[in-house]
Design a protein around this motif. Structure first.
Motif: not given
Length: 165
Positions: A62, A71, A73, A75, A81, A84-86
Motif C-alpha cells: 500500500y 509510506v 505499508d 502486508r 501487517p 511500514a517503511h517511511l
C-alpha cells in the motif's frame, strides 16, 4: 483506491497486490494515469520484493504519502501487517521534477517531432528514470530488497504520488 491483484500463484519474495492511496494521487492527466496502470501491471507480472528480516510473502503493498514521506505499508497477501517503511521524498524531488518535464516534452514530441528527435528525448527520459530507480534501490537498502526492474516500476508509482505530497 487503485488496486491490482495478481491472479497467479507467485513465489514468496514478490508483490501480488499494489494499492495506491487515491487521496494522495495528483491529477496528472491521462498520460500519467496510463503510466501508473502499466507500471502496476508490469510490477505484478514480474518483481522481486523482499522485506529485510521477514520470511513470509507473497506481499501486498500500500503506497501513500504522509508528512512529506512516502509510506511503504507492506502486508501479507491476506492483509496481515508486516512492516511500514517511511522514505523522505526530499531526495526524489529534483529527479521527479526533471522526469515530469522530460515526460511532458516526450508526449509533446510524439505528436509533432521526427522519430530521431523523439528518440533523443526518450533517451533522456529513460536516463532520469534509471537515476530515480538507482536512488530508490539505495534508499530501500537494508529495508526492502528489490531488483532494478522492480525499482523502475516503483519509481514510476512514486512519480505519480510525489506531487500531491
Amino acid at each position: 483506491m487503485t488496486t491490482k491483484t495478481d491472479p497467479r500463484t507467485p513465489g514468496r519474495r514478490r508483490l501480488v497486490k499494489v494499492t495506491i492511496d487515491e487521496e494522495a494521487l495528483a491529477s496528472n492527466g491521462p498520460d500519467a494515469d496510463h503510466e501508473r496502470a502499466v507500471a502496476i501491471y508490469d510490477l505484478l507480472e514480474e518483481n522481486t520484493f523482499d522485506p529485510e528480516g521477514h520470511d513470509g510473502g507473497p506481499y501486498a503493498l500500500y503506497l501513500t504519502i504522509a508528512d512529506n514521506r512516502l509510506v511503504f505499508d507492506i502486508r501479507l497477501e491476506d492483509d496481515t501487517p508486516v512492516v511500514a517503511h517511511l522514505l523522505s521524498l526530499t531526495p526524489f524531488r529534483r529527479l521527479v521534477k526533471d522526469y515530469f518535464l522530460m515526460c511532458d516534452s516526450y508526449y509533446n514530441a510524439i505528436r509533432t517531432l521526427s522519430p530521431t528527435q523523439i528518440e533523443a528525448i526518450d533517451m533522456g527520459r529513460r536516463g532520469l528514470h534509471n537515476e530515480g530507480s538507482e536512488l530508490l534501490v539505495e534508499r530501500l537498502k537494508g529495508k526492502i530488497g528489490v531488483d532494478f526492474d522492480t525499482a523502475r516500476r516503483l519509481f514510476t508509482l512514486i512519480t505519480v504520488l510525489h506531487w500531491k505530497g
